[in-house]
Design a protein around this motif. Structure first.
Motif, mmCIF file in Angstrom:
data_model
loop_
_atom_site.group_PDB
_atom_site.id
_atom_site.type_symbol
_atom_site.label_atom_id
_atom_site.label_comp_id
_atom_site.label_asym_id
_atom_site.label_seq_id
_atom_site.Cartn_x
_atom_site.Cartn_y
_atom_site.Cartn_z
ATOM 1 N N PRO A 28 -51.838 -8.897 86.837
ATOM 2 C CA PRO A 28 -51.238 -9.892 85.935
ATOM 3 C C PRO A 28 -52.198 -10.471 84.897
ATOM 4 O O PRO A 28 -51.827 -10.635 83.733
ATOM 5 C CB PRO A 28 -50.730 -10.965 86.900
ATOM 6 N N LYS A 29 -53.423 -10.788 85.292
ATOM 7 C CA LYS A 29 -54.375 -11.386 84.354
ATOM 8 C C LYS A 29 -54.705 -10.415 83.222
ATOM 9 O O LYS A 29 -54.731 -10.811 82.044
ATOM 10 C CB LYS A 29 -55.654 -11.810 85.086
ATOM 11 N N ALA A 30 -54.959 -9.154 83.565
ATOM 12 C CA ALA A 30 -55.283 -8.154 82.546
ATOM 13 C C ALA A 30 -54.090 -7.908 81.625
ATOM 14 O O ALA A 30 -54.252 -7.761 80.401
ATOM 15 C CB ALA A 30 -55.718 -6.854 83.211
ATOM 16 N N GLU A 31 -52.901 -7.861 82.208
ATOM 17 C CA GLU A 31 -51.688 -7.661 81.393
ATOM 18 C C GLU A 31 -51.489 -8.825 80.440
ATOM 19 O O GLU A 31 -51.159 -8.634 79.258
ATOM 20 C CB GLU A 31 -50.477 -7.497 82.308
ATOM 21 N N TRP A 32 -51.690 -10.031 80.936
ATOM 22 C CA TRP A 32 -51.570 -11.230 80.106
ATOM 23 C C TRP A 32 -52.544 -11.163 78.940
ATOM 24 O O TRP A 32 -52.177 -11.376 77.781
ATOM 25 C CB TRP A 32 -51.809 -12.479 80.952
ATOM 26 N N GLU A 33 -53.795 -10.875 79.235
ATOM 27 C CA GLU A 33 -54.823 -10.856 78.199
ATOM 28 C C GLU A 33 -54.548 -9.770 77.157
ATOM 29 O O GLU A 33 -54.751 -9.986 75.958
ATOM 30 C CB GLU A 33 -56.199 -10.668 78.835
ATOM 31 N N ARG A 34 -54.092 -8.609 77.614
ATOM 32 C CA ARG A 34 -53.765 -7.533 76.675
ATOM 33 C C ARG A 34 -52.643 -7.958 75.725
ATOM 34 O O ARG A 34 -52.705 -7.739 74.518
ATOM 35 C CB ARG A 34 -53.348 -6.272 77.427
ATOM 36 N N ASN A 35 -51.603 -8.577 76.270
ATOM 37 C CA ASN A 35 -50.477 -8.978 75.436
ATOM 38 C C ASN A 35 -50.837 -10.102 74.475
ATOM 39 O O ASN A 35 -50.449 -10.065 73.301
ATOM 40 C CB ASN A 35 -49.296 -9.379 76.323
ATOM 41 N N GLY B 226 -41.886 -3.581 56.616
ATOM 42 C CA GLY B 226 -40.622 -2.901 56.365
ATOM 43 C C GLY B 226 -39.435 -3.744 56.764
ATOM 44 O O GLY B 226 -38.396 -3.737 56.092
ATOM 45 N N CYS B 227 -39.574 -4.464 57.853
ATOM 46 C CA CYS B 227 -38.515 -5.351 58.332
ATOM 47 C C CYS B 227 -38.177 -6.395 57.258
ATOM 48 O O CYS B 227 -37.013 -6.601 56.911
ATOM 49 C CB CYS B 227 -38.978 -6.013 59.633
ATOM 50 N N ALA B 228 -39.217 -7.036 56.727
ATOM 51 C CA ALA B 228 -38.994 -8.028 55.671
ATOM 52 C C ALA B 228 -38.387 -7.375 54.431
ATOM 53 O O ALA B 228 -37.511 -7.949 53.773
ATOM 54 C CB ALA B 228 -40.311 -8.716 55.325
ATOM 55 N N TYR B 229 -38.827 -6.166 54.112
ATOM 56 C CA TYR B 229 -38.347 -5.459 52.923
ATOM 57 C C TYR B 229 -36.840 -5.203 52.980
ATOM 58 O O TYR B 229 -36.148 -5.267 51.948
ATOM 59 C CB TYR B 229 -39.102 -4.134 52.798
ATOM 60 N N ILE B 230 -36.307 -4.932 54.173
ATOM 61 C CA ILE B 230 -34.865 -4.670 54.286
ATOM 62 C C ILE B 230 -34.058 -5.958 54.467
ATOM 63 O O ILE B 230 -32.866 -5.916 54.736
ATOM 64 C CB ILE B 230 -34.557 -3.676 55.422
ATOM 65 N N GLY B 231 -34.739 -7.106 54.321
ATOM 66 C CA GLY B 231 -34.055 -8.392 54.416
ATOM 67 C C GLY B 231 -33.821 -8.853 55.830
ATOM 68 O O GLY B 231 -32.906 -9.638 56.096
ATOM 69 N N CYS B 232 -34.660 -8.374 56.740
ATOM 70 C CA CYS B 232 -34.514 -8.700 58.167
ATOM 71 C C CYS B 232 -35.682 -9.577 58.590
ATOM 72 O O CYS B 232 -36.823 -9.323 58.210
ATOM 73 C CB CYS B 232 -34.493 -7.402 58.969
ATOM 74 N N HIS B 233 -35.409 -10.588 59.402
ATOM 75 C CA HIS B 233 -36.469 -11.531 59.763
ATOM 76 C C HIS B 233 -36.622 -11.719 61.268
ATOM 77 O O HIS B 233 -37.225 -12.692 61.723
ATOM 78 C CB HIS B 233 -36.231 -12.865 59.060
ATOM 79 N N ARG B 234 -36.106 -10.773 62.050
ATOM 80 C CA ARG B 234 -36.350 -10.750 63.498
ATOM 81 C C ARG B 234 -36.683 -9.317 63.884
ATOM 82 O O ARG B 234 -35.890 -8.412 63.640
ATOM 83 C CB ARG B 234 -35.113 -11.209 64.288
ATOM 84 N N LEU B 235 -37.852 -9.130 64.491
ATOM 85 C CA LEU B 235 -38.279 -7.792 64.876
ATOM 86 C C LEU B 235 -38.618 -7.780 66.361
ATOM 87 O O LEU B 235 -39.483 -8.525 66.818
ATOM 88 C CB LEU B 235 -39.502 -7.357 64.068
ATOM 89 N N VAL B 236 -37.912 -6.933 67.114
ATOM 90 C CA VAL B 236 -38.171 -6.800 68.551
ATOM 91 C C VAL B 236 -39.348 -5.845 68.738
ATOM 92 O O VAL B 236 -39.281 -4.682 68.333
ATOM 93 C CB VAL B 236 -36.929 -6.274 69.295
ATOM 94 N N ILE B 237 -40.415 -6.362 69.336
ATOM 95 C CA ILE B 237 -41.604 -5.563 69.632
ATOM 96 C C ILE B 237 -41.832 -5.613 71.136
ATOM 97 O O ILE B 237 -42.117 -6.671 71.693
ATOM 98 C CB ILE B 237 -42.842 -6.077 68.882
ATOM 99 N N HIS B 238 -41.689 -4.476 71.789
ATOM 100 C CA HIS B 238 -41.868 -4.415 73.240
ATOM 101 C C HIS B 238 -43.246 -4.933 73.649
ATOM 102 O O HIS B 238 -44.228 -4.726 72.920
ATOM 103 C CB HIS B 238 -41.735 -2.982 73.739
ATOM 104 N N PRO B 239 -43.347 -5.554 74.812
ATOM 105 C CA PRO B 239 -44.663 -5.961 75.322
ATOM 106 C C PRO B 239 -45.607 -4.771 75.452
ATOM 107 O O PRO B 239 -45.186 -3.614 75.536
ATOM 108 C CB PRO B 239 -44.335 -6.564 76.693
ATOM 109 N N PHE B 240 -46.903 -5.093 75.498
ATOM 110 C CA PHE B 240 -47.963 -4.099 75.628
ATOM 111 C C PHE B 240 -48.271 -3.971 77.120
ATOM 112 O O PHE B 240 -49.026 -4.761 77.689
ATOM 113 C CB PHE B 240 -49.194 -4.550 74.847
ATOM 114 N N TYR B 241 -47.650 -2.984 77.771
ATOM 115 C CA TYR B 241 -47.726 -2.922 79.226
ATOM 116 C C TYR B 241 -47.759 -1.482 79.708
ATOM 117 O O TYR B 241 -47.473 -0.549 78.954
ATOM 118 C CB TYR B 241 -46.536 -3.646 79.849
ATOM 119 N N GLN B 242 -48.115 -1.320 80.970
ATOM 120 C CA GLN B 242 -48.082 -0.021 81.614
ATOM 121 C C GLN B 242 -46.955 -0.011 82.637
ATOM 122 O O GLN B 242 -46.658 -1.044 83.252
ATOM 123 C CB GLN B 242 -49.425 0.272 82.301
ATOM 124 N N LYS B 243 -46.373 1.147 82.833
ATOM 125 C CA LYS B 243 -45.254 1.254 83.765
ATOM 126 C C LYS B 243 -45.740 1.384 85.206
ATOM 127 O O LYS B 243 -46.863 1.795 85.470
ATOM 128 C CB LYS B 243 -44.379 2.455 83.390
#
Length: 304
Positions: A135-142, A111-128
């Motif tokens: 750190p190692k598990a968080e790194w591997e997940r991301n 969808g991002c490309a479809y609207i002519g946009c070429h930068r998409l912010v995707i939050h990291p895959f993390y727990q609060k």
């Protein structure tokens, strides 16, 4: 010359997407940060909901992105960057919903490309905090989760931007994934190594840096050309307020000095949606013009 933009999410509180783009254009901005995250909101993700836009096949799902495309074309604005749905990872996921979120992100890239946009912010895959992984598990997940997005990002020419995060807990603020700037640099470099080309960059969120007591100039210089986009906003150092520059406690001189030092030349987008919650609707268009003028001032100081 650095161009100036603002997120669509503020005016979308009161207006549809077309009217929001019209207001942003009239305020003097060159483009926007498109809030595609509105297609699947945090509370909906929290309830593990599915939604037609992301359940549809790829071609059908694009129709849901059409309003952002047509509004940009109609009002002479560029879609500089966009924000993907978040959170991207569910704590205690045992029903496969994380896999659904990966598919959500893939279709958001389309969808991002479809609207002519070429930068998409995707939050990291993390727990609060306090459930944050080691750190190692968080790194591997991301690394694993972002790597799953590489083929579609390559195919559609979209740069995925990680963002520096924080967690609030019991009245305190804790640095979270990608707020350690050295680790953030490692993420971008390792993911681009895996991709075999530059597919990943970084979105510097000024407000999140401030909450984590990090110097914005130091962070910008350390990230250097990994920076692809910005979320520019201020706060009181205690809450993620998303307010206009100079209404909080951010050192904006250091912000400008950092961008000048690295020769930043990409768009500068404001994430100041909270003016629409704090001020009467009638006043907000004028505040938008002031924010745009602030951006022009920043650009003038950076480029002189």
């Amino acid at each position: 010359m650095i161009q100036v933009g603002v997120q669509t999410g503020g005016p979308e509180k009161y207006y549809d997407i077309d009217e929001s783009y019209k207001l942003i254009s009239e305020a003097g901005f060159d483009g926007v940060d498109a809030n595609l995250d509105h297609l699947l909101k945090p509370d909906e993700i929290g309830k593990r909901m599915h939604t037609p836009v992301f359940d549809a096949d790829a071609k059908a799902s694009l129709e849901y992105f059409r309003p952002w495309k047509e509004a940009a074309e109609k009002h002479g604005l560029q879609n500089f960057q966009a924000h993907a749905p978040f959170p991207t990872h569910m704590t205690g996921d045992d029903d496969g919903y994380d896999n659904y979120l990966i598919e959500v992100l893939k279709k958001t890239i389309l969808g991002c490309a479809y609207i002519g946009c070429h930068r998409l912010v995707i939050h990291p895959f993390y727990q609060k905090y306090p459930d944050r992984e080691e750190p190692k598990a968080e790194w591997e997940r991301n690394i694993s989760s972002y790597s799953a997005l590489i083929p579609v990002a390559k195919e559609y020419g979209v740069t995925i931007c990680l963002e520096n995060m924080f967690s609030g807990y019991n009245g305190s603020i804790y640095a979270n994934c990608c707020s350690d700037i050295a680790t953030a640099c490692r993420y971008v470099d390792e993911l681009n190594r895996i991709a075999g080309e530059k597919i990943f960059g970084f979105c510097v969120d000024t407000g999140h840096l401030l909450l984590c007591k990090l110097d914005v100039k130091d962070a910008i210089i350390q990230l250097d050309d990994r920076i692809e986009c910005l979320h520019v906003h201020d706060n009181n150092g205690l809450e993620d307020q998303h307010i206009a520059p100079y209404t909080g406690v951010m050192d904006w001189n250091h912000f400008m000095e950092g961008l000048k030092a690295i020769g930043y030349d990409k768009p500068m987008c404001f994430e100041t949606f909270n003016i629409w919650n704090k001020f009467p609707k009638k006043i907000c268009p004028e505040l938008m013009r002031t924010i745009c003028k602030t951006g022009r001032y920043f650009v003038e100081q950076i480029e002189k």
